[in-house]
Design a protein around this motif. Sequence first.
Motif, short mmCIF file in Angstrom:
data_model
loop_
_atom_site.label_atom_id
_atom_site.label_comp_id
_atom_site.label_asym_id
_atom_site.label_seq_id
_atom_site.Cartn_x
_atom_site.Cartn_y
_atom_site.Cartn_z
N ILE A 40 0.83 -1.20 0.00
CA ILE A 40 0.00 0.00 0.00
C ILE A 40 0.87 1.25 0.00
N GLU A 41 1.88 1.26 0.84
CA GLU A 41 2.76 2.42 0.94
C GLU A 41 3.48 2.67 -0.39
N ALA A 42 3.98 1.60 -1.01
CA ALA A 42 4.69 1.73 -2.29
C ALA A 42 3.76 2.22 -3.39
N SER A 43 2.53 1.70 -3.42
CA SER A 43 1.57 2.10 -4.44
C SER A 43 1.18 3.57 -4.29
N LEU A 44 0.97 4.02 -3.06
CA LEU A 44 0.62 5.41 -2.83
C LEU A 44 1.76 6.34 -3.22
N ALA A 45 3.00 5.96 -2.94
CA ALA A 45 4.15 6.77 -3.32
C ALA A 45 4.28 6.86 -4.83
N GLU A 46 4.10 5.73 -5.52
CA GLU A 46 4.17 5.71 -6.98
C GLU A 46 3.00 6.49 -7.59
N PHE A 47 1.84 6.39 -6.98
CA PHE A 47 0.67 7.15 -7.42
C PHE A 47 0.99 8.64 -7.40
N ASP A 48 1.58 9.09 -6.32
CA ASP A 48 1.92 10.51 -6.20
C ASP A 48 2.95 10.92 -7.24
N ARG A 49 3.93 10.08 -7.50
CA ARG A 49 4.96 10.39 -8.49
C ARG A 49 4.37 10.50 -9.89
N VAL A 50 3.55 9.53 -10.28
CA VAL A 50 2.95 9.54 -11.61
C VAL A 50 2.01 10.74 -11.76
N LEU A 51 1.29 11.05 -10.70
CA LEU A 51 0.36 12.18 -10.74
C LEU A 51 1.10 13.49 -10.96
N ARG A 52 2.24 13.65 -10.29
CA ARG A 52 3.04 14.87 -10.45
C ARG A 52 3.61 14.95 -11.86
N GLU A 53 4.01 13.82 -12.38
CA GLU A 53 4.57 13.76 -13.71
C GLU A 53 3.53 14.14 -14.76
#
Length: 499
Positions: free
Chosen positions: A87-100
Amino acid sequence: IAEITKYKMSSPLSYQQFSAENSGCCQRAFCIPVPSLNVHNDTQPEMKSTEDFLASEMSKLSVQERSKALDDVHCVGEELKETPEMIEASLAEFDRVLRERNAAIYNLAASQSRLYVEDPNFRLRFLRANEHNVKQSVNQMIGFLSQKEKYFGRDKIARDITLDDLDEEDIALLLSGLFHIQDGTDRSGRVVVYVMIHMLARSTAKSIIRVTYFVFFNILSRMPSVQKKGFVQCDYDLSTPMQPQSLPSLDTSLKVIDFVTKVPVRRSAVHCCLKAVPGSLASKNIVLNNVLGRLQRSVRSRTRLHYGSDIELQYMLKSYGLNLETFPVDTNGFIRDDILNTWLHNYIADQGNDHATGNWNALSVDSVAASPTDPITVESATHNSPSHSNNAARRVDGLIEAGPNDVLFGRGRGIHQHPGNIRFREFLKDYQEEYNNALRYQRLNTPRELTGVLLGQGTRFLKPSESGGWEVCNSSEVEKKVKNFFRTRKKVMKQNNEM
């Protein structure tokens, strides 16, 4: 053998269906792909193209995917498995992709309420609906915010929608029986939602979508069981030879289905219960074909068509693990007034109880996952909002000036190396394989869906104007550009492989 015996004992009709769908069970054990039939044997000639389409969707799945889809449909599927680290990894990647992605609609929502769009529980709904596929989850959330702006207004993007936001037409539709959340669950512990098809023709597309938002997002997507197991949707036709029901227009149906695909809920099974009545959905498969074509592939592979009388349909559903005791329609085809809107009264009662801890409450992640890293600040969210971004519609002497985030039409090195065009190509590359592997008549869906995502996130497509500046392209021109990218790159990839 035990499974076949169980289904045979439940109903002769259901056994025929089960046998047809599992005729390849032994072959699947030896990894030999076997297409699975999607419908009951007593099918209608008018629906053959729809049945063939659903069968082709199953045949394109891997052995593992097909087995999982069949398990979900037959009520023996497993719930989504997660760990705190996942969950933690998915949320962090979600935030990265969203910023991109830097989507204008997201920046607008963040400028209104950063807490709303950065809430881990809010984002986790999209991740769970897409089984932690981050890119799909981000695309869905951007589309969701765009649809929310379209049907509720720009000022409501970053806040909850309540009953007070629904107008009189919406409330009337909500109470009409269009949706019914069954009391209890199916045999696998999944929530079951019924959609009374004929009700869709009694209102506008806007009202249907606003009510759909309320039911599917406010209620279903908050349920822990729906987030982990998905839910079962049963589309039920109440038509009879003496009382044929009207159907919504194709335009209304497509608008509704486009919205539905943006709501973060996962359909683990869909049952379309149809009647062989002139004018019914079973006799107008052009509507059903278009609707199914707009759904996600994972939903299409879990869709089953059933035909028969009310009692036959209900016994077919029983073989798939649905509970007939609280079924919203009796065996004569009449809606049961004794249970109509019970689910809505329960929801309102729970919402009014500050200490309610029932199934309506959101599944918290505070104890298992950290917040997304590097959150957007109020200052950066304001700076990136449409009114401040580099992609804003600037005009010089009455002409539109292109920004670095715009996608430009034209030829030459300058156009090709434009930052917006580079990001455009990189975004589409992720979907090239899906386009290449699709059947010819299905390749229309990918460009159309991606065009909606790009336009929904605020990406501008500009073409040279006769006056020497730039003008905004329409959606048809954008979709054509997306198609041309896939076609051209597919040819290049083929040539490289031949060399």
